[in-house]
Design a protein around this motif. Sequence first.
Motif: not given
Length: 346
Positions: A18-19, A29, A32-33, A39, A66, A87, A142
């Motif tokens: 996922h990264d 990141e 992304f979360y 995202c 994510a 993460e 997720g």
Amino acid sequence: MKYMHNGLELRPTLEFYHDLIPYLGGIKEYDFYMDAHKCAQAWKRANDILEKYFSAFCKPRVPGAAPISYGHLISIGAPFTMPEDTEPNVKPFADSIEDAVEIMKRAAHTDFGANELGIHYQRVNEYLAESFPEHSISPLSGWANQGVITTAVLMRGQDFFIDIYDEPELAKELLDRITDSILEFQRWSCSVTGQPEVSGTGAYIADDFAALIPPALWPEFVLPYWKRYYETRSTGTYRFLHCEGTAPEHLRYLKDIGITRYQPSVSDKLTISNVKANTDVVFDWLLYAWKVTDMSDEQIKAWVDETVNGGVSIIRTQIGKFAWSQNKQDRLLAFFKAFDKYAVAE
């Protein structure tokens, strides 16, 4: 493309970490979360790149929030970090085995739908579903749970491996209560996603830290909890287990609880031959992401040939941010090209 060897269909598989999505999408990141719009943009940009690069061999991942495997733990109070460009993770939050048991007693009354981060995940997935109507995106994509042993270790830290010797009965009580809580989390998840609470097909467990419990103790501290989970989650016969770091001696127990497919992933003590010597359960085989990047075409071909000749049909490798940032993505094309000799007409 279809591949065969000695009557066995081969299934080479590339998995995308996922990264890689925020990296190719040009965002941090954290965003992304936590930022639904960024995202979605990252998924669009990244999947366009991946589709063009790997289209001859595989499809990119379906978009989703994510992945975080600590949804259950966070819901019952685990503290977590949300770094800027890596993460998130959780921290141990039970000072003793007694404390851990008390936490799980309170967790019996958890409203899993009330967790702030869990609500955020549903909102992100709702936005992604609107942004990618061609895909079926789960409202809880997720937002997941760890296996029972891993959950206990994440609560107690490494002290849990002492607890099973010093306080075995309390350790078993903790595992019982964690199993109850995970099953309740799964029931809540099904109520949100519209999936049946009990599958007629099968069930899945990912529980890496179970590998750190000695094989001789698995019948007492691992198998009963896995067995109850499988039996509660499904009436089907398919039982998938992902457990990294195992030793050959662990594998003798897989048949005892009806495992039908095993995924060892990163398990340095295992070889194809010693897996087969200890179980006849179907298993896949992984070319580690950090190894494939440093391998030549010939080394990759040799690894693939050895794996195929070992009788493995599901043959996996992975790519993430590291490989792409080092301009090593062509190593994954070399992985697929190593199967050319096994190609057959469809």
